[in-house]
Design a protein around this motif. Structure first.
Motif, PDB file in Angstrom:
ATOM      1  N   ILE A   1      21.371  20.457 -12.395  1.00  0.00           N
ATOM      2  CA  ILE A   1      21.578  20.231 -13.827  1.00  0.00           C
ATOM      3  C   ILE A   1      20.954  18.895 -14.247  1.00  0.00           C
ATOM      4  N   CYS A   2      21.115  17.884 -13.411  1.00  0.00           N
ATOM      5  CA  CYS A   2      20.536  16.558 -13.702  1.00  0.00           C
ATOM      6  C   CYS A   2      19.018  16.667 -13.828  1.00  0.00           C
ATOM      7  N   LYS A   3      18.399  17.381 -12.905  1.00  0.00           N
ATOM      8  CA  LYS A   3      16.938  17.511 -12.906  1.00  0.00           C
ATOM      9  C   LYS A   3      16.462  18.328 -14.125  1.00  0.00           C
ATOM     10  N   ILE A   4      17.155  19.428 -14.379  1.00  0.00           N
ATOM     11  CA  ILE A   4      16.761  20.283 -15.513  1.00  0.00           C
ATOM     12  C   ILE A   4      16.907  19.503 -16.820  1.00  0.00           C
ATOM     13  N   SER A   5      18.023  18.804 -16.985  1.00  0.00           N
ATOM     14  CA  SER A   5      18.240  18.053 -18.218  1.00  0.00           C
ATOM     15  C   SER A   5      17.210  16.929 -18.352  1.00  0.00           C
ATOM     16  N   THR A   6      16.869  16.282 -17.249  1.00  0.00           N
ATOM     17  CA  THR A   6      15.845  15.224 -17.275  1.00  0.00           C
ATOM     18  C   THR A   6      14.522  15.782 -17.799  1.00  0.00           C
TER      19      THR A   6
ATOM     20  N   GLU B   1      23.685  16.504 -22.347  1.00  0.00           N
ATOM     21  CA  GLU B   1      22.704  17.160 -21.465  1.00  0.00           C
ATOM     22  C   GLU B   1      22.224  18.450 -22.111  1.00  0.00           C
ATOM     23  N   ILE B   2      21.110  18.975 -21.609  1.00  0.00           N
ATOM     24  CA  ILE B   2      20.715  20.360 -21.930  1.00  0.00           C
ATOM     25  C   ILE B   2      20.419  21.014 -20.589  1.00  0.00           C
ATOM     26  N   SER B   3      21.142  22.055 -20.273  1.00  0.00           N
ATOM     27  CA  SER B   3      21.030  22.652 -18.944  1.00  0.00           C
ATOM     28  C   SER B   3      21.532  24.092 -18.995  1.00  0.00           C
ATOM     29  N   PRO B   4      21.428  24.831 -17.879  1.00  0.00           N
ATOM     30  CA  PRO B   4      21.968  26.207 -17.897  1.00  0.00           C
ATOM     31  C   PRO B   4      23.487  26.237 -18.054  1.00  0.00           C
TER      32      PRO B   4
ATOM     33  N   ARG C   1      10.860  27.559 -12.985  1.00  0.00           N
ATOM     34  CA  ARG C   1      10.063  27.950 -14.166  1.00  0.00           C
ATOM     35  C   ARG C   1       9.719  26.721 -15.016  1.00  0.00           C
ATOM     36  N   ILE C   2      10.682  25.802 -15.141  1.00  0.00           N
ATOM     37  CA  ILE C   2      10.429  24.596 -15.956  1.00  0.00           C
ATOM     38  C   ILE C   2       9.301  23.781 -15.339  1.00  0.00           C
ATOM     39  N   LEU C   3       9.366  23.629 -14.022  1.00  0.00           N
ATOM     40  CA  LEU C   3       8.370  22.773 -13.366  1.00  0.00           C
ATOM     41  C   LEU C   3       7.002  23.453 -13.309  1.00  0.00           C
ATOM     42  N   GLY C   4       6.982  24.770 -13.290  1.00  0.00           N
ATOM     43  CA  GLY C   4       5.721  25.501 -13.260  1.00  0.00           C
ATOM     44  C   GLY C   4       4.811  24.987 -12.162  1.00  0.00           C
ATOM     45  N   ASP C   5       3.627  24.535 -12.562  1.00  0.00           N
ATOM     46  CA  ASP C   5       2.657  24.056 -11.562  1.00  0.00           C
ATOM     47  C   ASP C   5       2.812  22.584 -11.244  1.00  0.00           C
TER      48      ASP C   5
END
Ligand code: UDP
Length: 238
Positions: free
Chosen positions: A50-55, A194-197, A233-237
């Protein structure tokens, strides 16, 4: 920056004072929030996800003109953030009907809404975060002038436009989400929390699979796997 005293212990994170009075450390925990206290859960590693996604999402929003409280991500589970006075309004934006909207108003589950719907909820666990209208916000003095409600509404819609497009490009449908705002030491309203799943719903565009906390609530499987998929999916490439 070092942690000092604990300011607040929340469901999913703790907030710590630091040696700078204008900065706090937000520490993400592995506890997931769900419907209520009876359906609580925790899975190792979800706090870091969640920390990584929100970052990542806050960085995306910042680079598109949305001011946020995030100063720096310190490690896997700790973020240095601006200290703000949280506005006690949860701003929910919906693109597709599900969850409480279908229960409250009988709108068909899965119906794509003709326009993004913005709702305000009172941030109050004891009252179960009831939905409120703009007059309630003024009556309860949640903000000091009506223009601030317009600002929250417009920011919610701007965040929705940015995130919806970003996730569509990654095969995910942004169904709805909740955001919170705070007022910083300069009096500016900035995106906080935060913004997360844990605070958004994502459905896979192809399969319809739910890759958010409903995954956990409806016992659809391992929530960590779903969150890892979202991060991928967020990180993609990248
Ligand atoms: N939400 C949230 N925290 C809350 C309530 C809702 O993050 O305390 C999010 C939720 O994850 C969803 C959106 O706000 O993305 C709309 O939630 P809804 O009103 O449908 O309530 P729910 O069915 O999640 O209880």
């Amino acid at each position: 920056m070092e942690k000092r005293e604990l300011l607040y212990e929340g469901k999913a994170k703790n907030l710590w004072f630091t040696d700078d009075e204008n900065m706090l450390i937000a520490e993400y925990k592995d506890d997931l929030t769900a419907f209520n206290a009876e359906k609580k859960g925790s899975e190792q590693g979800t706090g870091a996800l969640i920390c990584k996604i929100s970052t990542e999402l806050f960085a995306l929003l910042e680079s598109n003109g949305v001011k946020t409280h995030l100063i720096e991500t310190l490690d896997d589970t700790n973020q240095l953030v601006k200290k703000v006075d949280i506005i006690a309004i949860e701003v929910v934006v919906r693109n597709t009907a599900t969850g409480s909207l279908t229960k409250r108003l009988g709108v068909e589950d899965g119906k794509v809404l003709p326009f993004p719907l913005v709702e305000f909820y009172l941030k109050d666990d004891d009252l179960d975060d009831p939905i409120i209208c703009e007059d309630h916000c003024m009556l309860l003095e949640l903000v000091d002038d009506h223009d601030k409600l317009d600002f929250l509404r417009q920011k919610g819609l701007q965040i929705n436009r940015l995130l919806k497009e970003f996730f569509e490009q990654r095969g995910l449908n942004l169904i709805d989400f909740k955001v919170e705002f705070g007022i910083d030491s300069e009096g500016e309203i900035i995106l906080s929390d935060e913004i997360s799943p844990d605070s958004c719903r994502f459905w896979d565009i192809d399969s319809g699979e739910k890759l958010d906390k409903d995954h956990f609530r409806q016992n659809l499987g391992n929530v960590k796997v779903a969150y890892e998929e979202i991060l991928k999916r967020i990180l993609g490439d990248k």
